[in-house]
Design a protein around this motif. Structure first.
Motif, mmCIF file in Angstrom:
data_model
loop_
_atom_site.group_PDB
_atom_site.id
_atom_site.type_symbol
_atom_site.label_atom_id
_atom_site.label_comp_id
_atom_site.label_asym_id
_atom_site.label_seq_id
_atom_site.Cartn_x
_atom_site.Cartn_y
_atom_site.Cartn_z
ATOM 1 N N VAL B 133 -7.002 6.761 -2.147
ATOM 2 C CA VAL B 133 -6.688 5.857 -1.057
ATOM 3 C C VAL B 133 -6.527 4.462 -1.637
ATOM 4 N N GLU B 134 -5.574 3.727 -1.112
ATOM 5 C CA GLU B 134 -5.281 2.419 -1.695
ATOM 6 C C GLU B 134 -6.352 1.374 -1.428
ATOM 7 N N ASP B 135 -6.994 1.469 -0.289
ATOM 8 C CA ASP B 135 -7.974 0.467 0.124
ATOM 9 C C ASP B 135 -8.843 -0.040 -1.036
ATOM 10 N N GLU B 240 -1.478 4.897 3.214
ATOM 11 C CA GLU B 240 -2.566 4.337 2.413
ATOM 12 C C GLU B 240 -2.820 5.111 1.126
#
Lengths: 391, 391
Positions: B133-135, B240
DNA sequence: CGACACGTAGTAAGCGCTTTCTGACGGCCA
DNA sequence: TGGCCGTCAGAAAGCGCTTACTACGTGTCG
């Protein structure tokens, strides 16, 4: 692996027993103490040591799932459903159970090996998926093994495989603990063994969630017969597997009920491919077309095989369903998108897996008799049609 | 769980230490004694207790595999390959490693939970598959977590996900153990922490087997451009995820290189579906057709999504590839049999999984830099064709 | 006001295995 | 023949946790 219970205890100013009790729950701990402990746990990023706690508590939080082929969605869907059950059972916090998915590749030896491995890890429960092998020796040794495991307290659930054969006749009488011995009290050879046998059964039997392979195949064949087909080929899976046998039996039963084919013709139209994959379907179809060019419909062992069947027919210049109808089994997700959409039998894999998971966890009471058979449903798509007029 | 080492020892007339040595190997035991012990083991059907031995030996034989969706063949194939590696590593006898496949459902929280669970079971190694996930917050906490695990001796391998961001700059200097402190020896706030950090890195880094998602998407887009398409829709996965981003980036780069589309148009032609399944492909395509009816080709996030795309086009009365071309990604087994055969990018899932397994087991030396990128291959089938003359 | 119960927390005994240290027994060399 | 060494096996100390059992205060009842 540095920080231990003792570290946390020291930091919180309590004994390690108290920390253990806070983390395990089920024992009164004063609110202030509890929060002090929890803070220490958080600060130290303490993680319980599984092996140590399993050893001390004589239990473990592992659940084993045996599958024939993890890359096959058939098993993936079941395994996923079982695992969801584990997750949904627990709160957000740590005390989850861990699913161990083991890939047997369909080999009975591997199956036994993994069973040992899981026993050694003290798995709390084991779900065995997929059809069993017919070989009586294997069946017996597996059955013995499983019963020994249940005797030791491991829950065993079969999912998508037929129930175990009953144990040696007579031992079943667990419900009549002390009623029988009147007959021949002194003569019986191994009374101790009998006693043990009885206790084992009391511990919990091997539970089963079965598919109605026979009924599904029966429905499929009837569908083709109703469409007007009389020359129905069958590309069966490996002949030693129960799944293969049951599906084939349903097919033959439908044929017989219709008076459609003598056993000799049915045999000529049945090809045993070596496995359950696409290439088996392809090869099997080539052979079938050689053997019985009059074939107007082909039943495949499962959807994956059916894909191979379609490919072989296409390569032979035959159109599906105009020239030859094709049907699969299982209704895997891709079957709807195949070319053409596959007529098949839907098996409630998700539900079966969930149910197996619940039985394994003890979330759901065991069904009477130990076996649940889940329903199937005929799914008619565009890969089947009436035979051409000329046929 | 009755029979223990002591039982075997008693039966063989030796001490439990001797039995342990026979079973573990690596210590001289006289032939006669050894065979006596082995016989006792066989007779008693003794199975080593995993937790106890893990506790005593401070090690375990579990290997964790984290997957987003076990029912998805993409992950099934990788997981299967990892597991084969475990099996092939060991002899026929028991000392196998056990693979624990954990289904995260794509949730970062679940991922963390499973990591804890595996840490708690003292897993020897953990393979994380699928895109991250990019977060940034998640990435950082995950990275910290993983590095802490490697510090504790757990091998970590990422498979099909981009390498971890490098740790805080400066800490990397593990190669210069005692060279730095000259600068400000007394002022540094937490010198101890720094020392620990350095030792951690020495323990072994997080290894990566990466797919060239960017390159694959680039190749696919180029293929469509070469065919003559100028209005290429893109049904992307969850925005994401790194996988989504990288594939999309490759697509846009190819477009840009061709001077084919301004960023505004590209954006209009890109639909972010919520997931990687068929229904996302269907819904995404419906939206795309509304937004940009001039579309002559659609790139899907992966093969499964592509199936949904095809279905939506069909339902909209458009033929594939005559009216609209479609391409997928991954080349899953069913893609060849879809209607029509899917043009896609083949990812060497099997090889990547095997490689990850070897790295996790330490069977294969870590590549320089810690990251291996495996090659992709464009697979052209019948779902793509030149746009109609009228377009 | 003493005895009893209850609510908490500490003590310590393992769980079954690995592993270090120690010891017994021959065989060998001088 | 005596001393040394190498080989093999046993004794025992934990690994980190759980869980009786025990102990200590209070609050309460007779």
């Amino acid at each position: 692996m540095a920080v231990t219970l003792a570290d946390v205890a020291a930091r919180a100013g309590v004994s390690s027993a108290t920390v253990s009790r806070v983390l395990s729950g089920g024992y009164p701990v004063a609110g202030a103490t509890r929060s002090r402990v929890l803070r220490a746990v958080a600060e130290l990023e303490y993680v319980v040591d599984g092996p140590a706690s399993a050893l001390a508590a004589a239990s473990s939080d592992l659940l084993g799932i045996l599958v024939n082929d993890i890359a096959d969605p058939f098993f993936g869907i079941i395994a996923g459903a079982v695992q969801s059950e584990l997750d949904s059972g627990a709160d957000a916090s740590v005390p989850h159970k861990l699913a161990v998915v083991c890939n047997t590749g369909g080999s009975p030896e591997r199956e036994l090996t993994y069973l040992t491995l899981l026993q050694r890890q003290r798995a709390a429960a084991i779900v065995l998926t997929g059809g069993a092998v017919e070989d009586p020796a294997h069946r017996a040794s597996l059955a013995a093994r499983l019963r020994r495991l249940t005797a030791g307290g491991t829950r065993i659930v079969l999912c998508g495989r037929p129930p175990l054969d009953p144990p040696e006749p007579g031992t079943e009488a667990a419900a009549v603990p002390e009623a029988g011995p009147v007959a021949e009290p002194a003569v019986r050879p191994v009374p101790a063994a009998r006693g043990r046998g009885a206790r084992r059964l009391a511990r919990g039997a091997v539970l089963t969630v079965a598919f109605d392979n026979r009924g599904g195949a029966h429905a499929l064949t009837e569908h083709l017969l109703t469409l007007g087909h009389r020359h129905i080929g069958y590309i069966a899976g490996p002949s030693e597997r129960t799944t293969t046998r049951h599906r084939l039996a349903g097919h033959l039963a439908a044929l017989a009920a219709h008076g459609a084919a003598g056993p000799d013709r049915a045999e000529r139209l049945t090809v045993h491919a070596g496995g359950y994959d696409r290439s088996c379907g392809y090869r099997g179809t080539v052979e079938l077309l050689c053997r019985a060019p009059e074939t107007t419909a082909v039943l495949a062992a499962n959807d994956t095989v059916a894909l191979g069947v379609c490919a072989a027919l296409r390569d032979a210049g035959l159109r599906v369903p105009q020239d030859v109808s094709v049907a699969g089994f299982d209704d895997l997700p891709f079957s709807a998108d195949a070319a053409p959409g596959l007529t098949t039998v839907r098996l409630p894999l998700q539900e079966a897996g969930a149910r197996a998971g619940q039985l394994a966890l003890g979330t759901r009471p065991a069904p009477p008799g130990g076996t649940t058979t889940v329903p199937h449903a005929l799914v008619v798509r565009t890969s089947t049609a009436p035979p051409r007029a000329g046929a």
